[in-house]
Scaffold this motif. Structure first.
Motif, PDB file in Angstrom:
ATOM      1  N   GLU A  24      -2.019  -6.162 -25.642  1.00  0.00           N
ATOM      2  CA  GLU A  24      -1.750  -7.487 -26.219  1.00  0.00           C
ATOM      3  C   GLU A  24      -2.308  -8.596 -25.324  1.00  0.00           C
ATOM      4  O   GLU A  24      -1.990  -9.775 -25.506  1.00  0.00           O
ATOM      5  N   ASP A 104      13.108  -0.147 -29.517  1.00  0.00           N
ATOM      6  CA  ASP A 104      11.936  -0.048 -30.383  1.00  0.00           C
ATOM      7  C   ASP A 104      10.826  -0.899 -29.770  1.00  0.00           C
ATOM      8  O   ASP A 104      11.025  -2.085 -29.505  1.00  0.00           O
ATOM      9  N   ASP A 106       8.154  -2.199 -30.949  1.00  0.00           N
ATOM     10  CA  ASP A 106       7.737  -3.358 -31.743  1.00  0.00           C
ATOM     11  C   ASP A 106       8.712  -4.517 -31.573  1.00  0.00           C
ATOM     12  O   ASP A 106       8.302  -5.690 -31.508  1.00  0.00           O
TER      13      ASP A 106
END
Length: 221
Positions: A24, A104, A106
Motif C-alpha cells: 500500500e 481481519d 482488510d
C-alpha cells in the motif's frame, strides 16, 4: 520519518502485515521488543505505531506510555489480550484504538488508512522546485513532469520524508526493496545516481541528495 513502526514479536505475523502495508506504499520498520521499538522511534520517528502488548521484556503498555509522554503519534494496539480491563488500560494510556487478535487484514488496513487520512491529509510534498504527489505518484521539477520508476519514486519519498536525517544504507534498502529481497545492495547506489540525474541541477555536484560517508544518504534541509 517512517510511516509505520510495527512492534510485534511474532515474526510471521509481523512479516505478513509488513508486506501488506508496503504493498500500500507505506514505509515500514519492525521491532520485536519494546526496547528496540523505542530505540527505532527515537532515531527515526514514525507516523503510526502498531503495537502488540505481549512482548518480551518491556510490554506494549509500557511502550505506549513512554511514547505518549513525548508525542501524540497515533498508536494502534493489537493484542490477544481481550479483557475489558486491558482495553481500558491501553486507551487510558493514550492509544488511539485497540484491535483484538486475530484480526481481519482488510479491516486492519482500513483502520490504518483512516488514521492516515484523518491525521495526515497532505498528499503533496513541495520542496523548493520539486512537487511530489503521493496519490498519483508523480514528480514535477519546475512544474515539468519527471518520469520515474516505482522504486525511484519510493526512494525519493523516503528520503524527502526524512529530510535532514542521515539514513543508513541498510535501512533504506530494507524499506524500499525489503530485507528478504534478492536485489543486490549496489542497486541502491544505482538508484541514487538515477535520482540525482533527474532532480539535481548538477548531478555531479548534488545539493539535495547528499552522501553521508560511512552511513548512507540524506535529503538536505
Amino acid at each position: 520519518m517512517i510511516d509505520i513502526l510495527i512492534v510485534e514479536d511474532n515474526k510471521e505475523l509481523a512479516s505478513l502485515l509488513c508486506d501488506f502495508l508496503r504493498s500500500e506504499n507505506y514505509t515500514v520498520s519492525v521491532a520485536e521488543t519494546g526496547e528496540k521499538a523505542l530505540s527505532l522511534y527515537e532515531k527515526y520517528g514514525a507516523r503510526l505505531v502498531v503495537l502488540d502488548v505481549l512482548l518480551p521484556g518491556m510490554d506494549g503498555f509500557a511502550v505506549c506510555k513512554k511514547i505518549r509522554e513525548k508525542t501524540d503519534t497515533p498508536i494502534l494496539i493489537v493484542s490477544a489480550r481481550t479483557e475489558k480491563s486491558d482495553k481500558l488500560q491501553g486507551l487510558n494510556l493514550g492509544a488511539d484504538d485497540y484491535i483484538e487478535k486475530p484480526y481481519d487484514i482488510d479491516i486492519m488496513l482500513a483502520k490504518i488508512s483512516g488514521i492516515f487520512k484523518r491525521r495526515y491529509s497532505i498528499d503533496e510534498i513541495i520542496d523548493s522546485n520539486l512537487r511530489i504527489n503521493k496519490i498519483d505518484r508523480t514528480v514535477y521539477k519546475n512544474e515539468v513532469p519527471i518520469e520515474m520508476t516505482s522504486k525511484e519514486f519510493d526512494l525519493l519519498v523516503l528520503l524527502i520524508g526524512n529530510k535532514g536525517k542521515a539514513l543508513n544504507k541498510d535501512f533504506i534498502f530494507s524499506q524500499i526493496w525489503g530485507s528478504d529481497s534478492f536485489s543486490e545492495p549496489q542497486t541502491l547506489t544505482v538508484h541514487i545516481k538515477r535520482l540525482r540525474q533527474k532532480i539535481e541541477d548538477d548531478p555531479k555536484d548534488p545539493k539535495k541528495i547528499l552522501t553521508v560517508w560511512g552511513t548512507g544518504y540524506m535529503f538536505k534541509n
